[in-house]
Design an enzyme around this catalytic site. Structure first.
Site, short mmCIF file in Angstrom:
data_model
loop_
_atom_site.label_atom_id
_atom_site.label_comp_id
_atom_site.label_asym_id
_atom_site.label_seq_id
_atom_site.Cartn_x
_atom_site.Cartn_y
_atom_site.Cartn_z
N CYS A 114 7.80 11.95 -24.84
CA CYS A 114 7.06 10.76 -25.26
C CYS A 114 5.64 10.72 -24.71
O CYS A 114 4.83 9.90 -25.14
CB CYS A 114 7.83 9.51 -24.87
SG CYS A 114 9.54 9.53 -25.45
N HIS A 255 3.43 4.08 -24.80
CA HIS A 255 4.54 4.66 -25.53
C HIS A 255 5.42 3.53 -26.03
O HIS A 255 5.78 2.62 -25.28
CB HIS A 255 5.32 5.61 -24.62
CG HIS A 255 6.69 5.93 -25.14
ND1 HIS A 255 6.91 6.32 -26.45
CD2 HIS A 255 7.90 5.91 -24.53
CE1 HIS A 255 8.21 6.53 -26.61
NE2 HIS A 255 8.84 6.29 -25.46
N ASN A 285 11.43 3.59 -31.59
CA ASN A 285 10.87 4.56 -30.64
C ASN A 285 10.67 5.88 -31.37
O ASN A 285 11.63 6.56 -31.72
CB ASN A 285 11.84 4.71 -29.46
CG ASN A 285 11.36 5.68 -28.40
OD1 ASN A 285 10.53 6.54 -28.66
ND2 ASN A 285 11.89 5.54 -27.20
#
Length: 325
Positions: A114, A255, A285
């Site tokens: 990420c 993120h 996500n």
């Protein structure tokens, strides 16, 4: 001669298929109420059928070329950050280079989970300072859905698919430079906190041997503690070293792990939440793609006030970067 990199444009792409919490609740023991309460996520996009990671990245590449008025053969550096590549080899970036017909670009993948977009920008910046590259694409693309265990509600409900990226161009002017300061870090002692695609060695020579990879796994509580402890400290250290105050930051693009992590980081930094743009509610996500997608979709004006990017994920890798658009 001294060379710098300027960030000329951004782009993003999402697969058409939208998946709701109610749809996931039909295949695993969860509910819309549970997912929203624990993650803030309401929908996400899934790539399906023949659409893979390189396809998402290629769409972003085409948009970057169109928005920058460049031809594909003018790009000489192409970095794709991903933990869900088309294959272990060739690199997904090589596939994208072929699809774009960017015949003059060297292409390679970066696997930093990420934090990938931040790490990829950092690498591209250093390479462009050498003077050997004129235009670079940094594209983060993920098809997380293909790596999920759909019996595991603690991980699967978080993730979506998507891609985003930026185009950097060489400049001789320090006034146009996009990078102000950066701080990258890795804590390998927690490498097992998040993992995906592990392939075990063979135990014997047998005709039944065939490579298999495991599904995505994360220790959600450990990830939350890490992100909400280590990341605010790194951001504060970066700002102190750059001699920039939090109040002078235009926005913080984190993120997009889940809304609760973003809220907690915001509270620890004692910043207004409206300085933390977020897309996680709609897109989930997207691993390394979350930051560039959010940057592209929510940063509409190109003034020179600093923007802070902060990525954190498997490795455990984490990086914070101050940039100017």
């Amino acid at each position: 001669m001294t060379y710098f990199a300027k960030l000329t444009t951004t782009a993003s792409y999402l697969p058409e298929r939208v998946v709701t919490n109610e749809e996931l609740a039909q295949v695993m023991p969860t509910s819309d109420e549970w997912i929203v309460a624990h993650t803030g996520i309401k929908t996400r996009h899934y790539a399906q059928n023949d659409e893979n990671t390189s396809d998402l990245a290629t769409e972003v590449g085409r948009k970057l070329l169109q928005k920058s008025n460049l031809s594909a053969d003018q790009v000489d550096l192409l970095i794709v950050t991903t933990i869900t590549p088309d294959a272990l080899t060739p690199a997904t970036a090589s596939v994208v280079q072929g699809k774009l017909q960017a015949i003059n670009a060297i292409a390679f993948d970066v696997s930093a989970a990420c934090a990938g977009f931040v790490f990829g920008l950092s690498i591209a910046d250093k390479m462009m300072r050498s003077g050997q590259y004129r235009h670079a694409m940094v594209i983060s693309a993920e098809v997380n859905s293909k790596m999920m265990d759909f019996t595991d509600r603690t991980s699967t409900v978080f993730f979506g698919d998507g891609a985003g990226g930026a185009l950097l161009s060489r400049t001789n002017s320090s006034d146009e430079e996009f990078l102000i300061a950066e701080k990258l870090a890795t804590d390998g002692s927690q490498a097992q906190t998040i993992h995906s695609g592990r392939i075990n060695p063979i135990t014997e020579i047998a005709s039944t041997n065939y490579p298999t990879a495991d599904a995505f796994y994360q220790d959600g509580r450990a990830v939350f503690e890490f992100a909400t402890t280590a990341v605010p400290k790194q951001i504060e250290q970066l700002l102190a070293e750059a001699k920039i105050k939090l109040a002078d930051i235009r926005m913080v693009v984190c993120h997009q792990a889940n809304l609760r992590i973003i809220e907690t980081i915001c509270a620890k930094l004692k910043m207004p939440f409206d300085k933390f743009p977020h897309t996680v509610e709609k897109y989930g996500n997207m691993s390394s793609a979350g930051i560039p997608v959010t940057l592209d979709r929510l940063v509409t004006s190109a003034n020179r006030q600093p923007i802070l990017l902060s990525g954190f994920g498997a490795g455990l890798n984490y990086g914070s970067m101050l940039i100017r658009m």
